[in-house]
Write a protein that holds these residues in place. Structure first.
Motif, mmCIF file in Angstrom:
data_model
loop_
_atom_site.group_PDB
_atom_site.id
_atom_site.type_symbol
_atom_site.label_atom_id
_atom_site.label_comp_id
_atom_site.label_asym_id
_atom_site.label_seq_id
_atom_site.Cartn_x
_atom_site.Cartn_y
_atom_site.Cartn_z
ATOM 1 N N LEU A 188 0.820 -1.216 0.000
ATOM 2 C CA LEU A 188 0.000 0.000 0.000
ATOM 3 C C LEU A 188 0.851 1.262 0.000
ATOM 4 C CD1 LEU A 188 -2.778 -1.123 2.508
ATOM 5 C CD2 LEU A 188 -3.060 -0.721 0.043
ATOM 6 N N ARG A 189 1.966 1.247 0.711
ATOM 7 C CA ARG A 189 2.867 2.402 0.708
ATOM 8 C C ARG A 189 3.474 2.609 -0.683
ATOM 9 N NH1 ARG A 189 3.659 6.684 3.546
ATOM 10 N NH2 ARG A 189 5.900 6.493 3.711
ATOM 11 N N PHE A 190 3.795 1.509 -1.372
ATOM 12 C CA PHE A 190 4.313 1.601 -2.738
ATOM 13 C C PHE A 190 3.258 2.232 -3.646
ATOM 14 C CE2 PHE A 190 5.170 0.082 -7.003
ATOM 15 C CZ PHE A 190 6.542 0.222 -7.118
ATOM 16 N N VAL A 191 2.022 1.757 -3.540
ATOM 17 C CA VAL A 191 0.922 2.308 -4.352
ATOM 18 C C VAL A 191 0.711 3.778 -4.021
ATOM 19 C CG1 VAL A 191 -1.568 2.179 -4.776
ATOM 20 C CG2 VAL A 191 -0.208 0.075 -4.628
ATOM 21 N N GLN A 192 0.752 4.104 -2.732
ATOM 22 C CA GLN A 192 0.573 5.484 -2.289
ATOM 23 C C GLN A 192 1.636 6.399 -2.901
ATOM 24 O OE1 GLN A 192 1.305 6.313 1.913
ATOM 25 N NE2 GLN A 192 -0.711 7.270 2.089
ATOM 26 N N GLY A 193 2.894 5.965 -2.874
ATOM 27 C CA GLY A 193 3.971 6.757 -3.463
ATOM 28 C C GLY A 193 3.809 6.940 -4.959
ATOM 29 N N ALA A 194 3.417 5.855 -5.650
ATOM 30 C CA ALA A 194 3.222 5.932 -7.100
ATOM 31 C C ALA A 194 2.118 6.916 -7.456
ATOM 32 C CB ALA A 194 2.905 4.544 -7.653
ATOM 33 N N LEU A 195 1.037 6.895 -6.698
ATOM 34 C CA LEU A 195 -0.083 7.800 -6.965
ATOM 35 C C LEU A 195 0.302 9.259 -6.720
ATOM 36 C CD1 LEU A 195 -2.934 5.661 -5.390
ATOM 37 C CD2 LEU A 195 -2.697 6.238 -7.817
ATOM 38 N N LEU A 196 0.997 9.510 -5.639
ATOM 39 C CA LEU A 196 1.366 10.895 -5.326
ATOM 40 C C LEU A 196 2.360 11.444 -6.342
ATOM 41 C CD1 LEU A 196 0.794 13.121 -3.286
ATOM 42 C CD2 LEU A 196 2.793 12.375 -2.007
#
Length: 207
Positions: free
Chosen positions: A72-80
């Protein structure tokens, strides 16, 4: 980071990956975002990425399992990361010509002050309401921003859905930024070349 380590009950070695996963995806997706912007359009990319970040933050607030947390942190970083370039372009193309000289300092001021105040606000929430609540301010801020952009921004983009996807380039970007973040986090703590994982990180970065 100590709050997030507490949420997931991780050691310092494991906890550093919470930051590494986010930053590797964040910086790689900044490089990747012009392709996304050309493919789907600025407004759609910004609204989708901000809404996705908000939803991911909400899920993170309810998650304590370490491996899911990393994903989820990886996805969060990619989105931001997808927001950075179109946000700058939106600012530069929305202002009248006489105000254009204020765009670069305004963008820098908002970016730096946002990250500074975000840290303070997140820390306050974590102290007052528990470690998991550190994600709530970001969840609300990105949701409100997505709604404002959806309502207020009128772009004349012409998306190009047939653009070819560079999977190899994206994978190399993630590996490169991930290795740099890992070395920044862990190099001194592991006494640099005395540790085999640091040597491996240097090799990955070099490749």
């Amino acid at each position: 980071l100590p709050y997030l380590q507490g949420i997931t009950a991780t050691s310092p070695d494991e906890g550093s990956w919470i930051l590494t996963a986010f930053n590797a995806a964040y910086y790689a997706s900044i490089l990747f975002s012009p392709w996304m912007m050309a493919r789907v359009g600025r407004k759609r990319l910004m609204v989708g990425a901000l809404a996705g970040f908000s939803a991911t933050s909400l899920i993170l607030a309810a998650t304590s399992e370490y491996h899911l947390f990393l994903v989820l942190r990886f996805v969060q970083g990619a989105l931001l990361g997808c927001v950075f370039v179109p946000a700058a372009l939106l600012l530069f193309t929305s202002l009248p010509m006489r105000a254009l000289k204020y765009a670069p300092p305004a963008f820098v001021l908002v970016s730096l002050s946002g990250s500074t105040f975000g840290t303070v606000i997140g820390g306050f929430f974590a102290d007052e309401y528990g470690g998991s609540s550190v994600f709530i301010p970001g969840c609300l801020a990105t949701l409100v921003t997505a709604l404002l952009i959806a309502l207020a921004v009128n772009t004349q983009d012409r998306p190009q859905p047939n653009l070819r996807f560079d999977a190899v380039g994206l994978a190399l970007s993630v590996a490169s930024f991930g290795a740099m973040q890992f070395l920044a986090n862990e190099g001194e703590r592991r006494n640099w070349l005395d540790d085999a994982t640091i040597v491996l990180g240097i090799a990955v970065l070099a490749v």
